[in-house]
Design an enzyme around this catalytic site. Structure first.
Site, PDB file in Angstrom:
ATOM      1  N   HIS A  27     -77.408 -95.222  14.017  1.00  0.00           N
ATOM      2  CA  HIS A  27     -77.447 -96.680  13.946  1.00  0.00           C
ATOM      3  C   HIS A  27     -78.522 -97.125  12.973  1.00  0.00           C
ATOM      4  O   HIS A  27     -79.655 -96.633  13.010  1.00  0.00           O
ATOM      5  CB  HIS A  27     -77.751 -97.265  15.327  1.00  0.00           C
ATOM      6  CG  HIS A  27     -77.996 -98.751  15.297  1.00  0.00           C
ATOM      7  ND1 HIS A  27     -79.225 -99.305  15.577  1.00  0.00           N
ATOM      8  CD2 HIS A  27     -77.172 -99.780  14.992  1.00  0.00           C
ATOM      9  CE1 HIS A  27     -79.138-100.630  15.465  1.00  0.00           C
ATOM     10  NE2 HIS A  27     -77.910-100.937  15.114  1.00  0.00           N
ATOM     11  N   SER A  28     -78.173 -98.038  12.080  1.00  0.00           N
ATOM     12  CA  SER A  28     -79.140 -98.657  11.188  1.00  0.00           C
ATOM     13  C   SER A  28     -79.933 -97.588  10.417  1.00  0.00           C
ATOM     14  O   SER A  28     -79.349 -96.765   9.717  1.00  0.00           O
ATOM     15  CB  SER A  28     -80.041 -99.595  11.992  1.00  0.00           C
ATOM     16  OG  SER A  28     -80.707-100.504  11.160  1.00  0.00           O
TER      17      SER A  28
END
Length: 241
Positions: free
Chosen positions: A79-80
């Site tokens: 994520h991210s």
């Protein structure tokens, strides 16, 4: 949701393995194995924060869990900022991986640093915030609203746990030589409501690349908080595909 998949879920900047709690619970309830490592200097490992932490440190954090737990056929989710770590793991141990999922993720091409791909005004603001808050050591956490977490209770839960992020990881090059994803099955998941504008350039780059799957989920950047159930279902679908 399916049987017997193995997931390693890698958090983004300022977060830790804690942020995956709801998704991990949903996946485990359906019989899947789930690991949620925390990268050095963040979350419950915040006491290890230092200027010596690089992207390679984060890659080794995640690869170390996969090796120590003797995991194979892994659905590896980043994520991210975690998208950078999974790119490194994909080069280091591709034989252990089943599918790469870049969840609203930051991506850097081989040898480039994360700051190289972000808008100049974002880079300048983050350098300034680091200088003012810690003498350049780390980036202070933004409010949960910046991640699209709008529910007050969820926002309070996130903000209690966010920790400063080592600036050095934004300045160090991604330690890979192969193309991003290293030829493995890979999917980019775009969080669209609201969209995280910082990643517009990254998403445009992915759209131009051959071999990438593309999915969308109508929630904010921290999908593991704001849409844990739908996200868990999507991850299983991608893992089974």
């Amino acid at each position: 949701m399916g049987d017997g998949l193995t997931f390693v879920l890698v958090h983004g900047a300022w977060h830790g393995g804690w942020c995956w709690r709801r998704v991990a619970d949903a996946l485990r309830a359906e019989g899947h194995r789930v690991f949620t490592p925390t990268c050095t200097g963040l979350g419950e490992r915040a006491h290890l924060l230092s200027a010596a932490i690089t992207l390679d440190t984060f890659v080794r954090d995640v690869a170390g869990v996969i090796a120590a737990e003797e995991l194979t056929d892994v659905v590896l989710v980043g994520h991210s900022f975690g998208g950078l770590a999974i790119s490194g793991v994909a080069e280091r141990m591709p034989e252990r991986l089943r599918h790469l999922v870049y969840l609203d993720a930051l991506i850097a091409e081989p040898g480039r640093a994360p700051f190289d791909g972000l808008p100049p005004e974002v880079v300048a603001a983050r350098r300034r915030a680091a200088a003012e808050s810690s003498g350049g050591l780390s980036l202070p956490p933004p409010p949960a609203e910046a991640f699209g977490v709008l529910d007050p209770a969820d926002a309070a839960w996130v903000e209690r746990r966010l920790t400063p992020h080592p600036l050095s990881t934004y300045e160090s090059p991604l330690p890979i030589r192969s193309p991003v994803g290293n030829g493995l099955p890979r999917t980019y998941v775009d969080c669209t409501a609201p969209s995280y504008a910082t990643l517009d350039g990254v998403k445009a780059w992915v759209r131009r690349q051959p071999g990438w799957g593309w999915r969308e989920i109508a929630t904010g950047h921290d999908a593991m908080v704001s849409a844990a159930g739908p996200l868990a279902e999507l991850l299983v679908e991608l893992g089974q595909g």
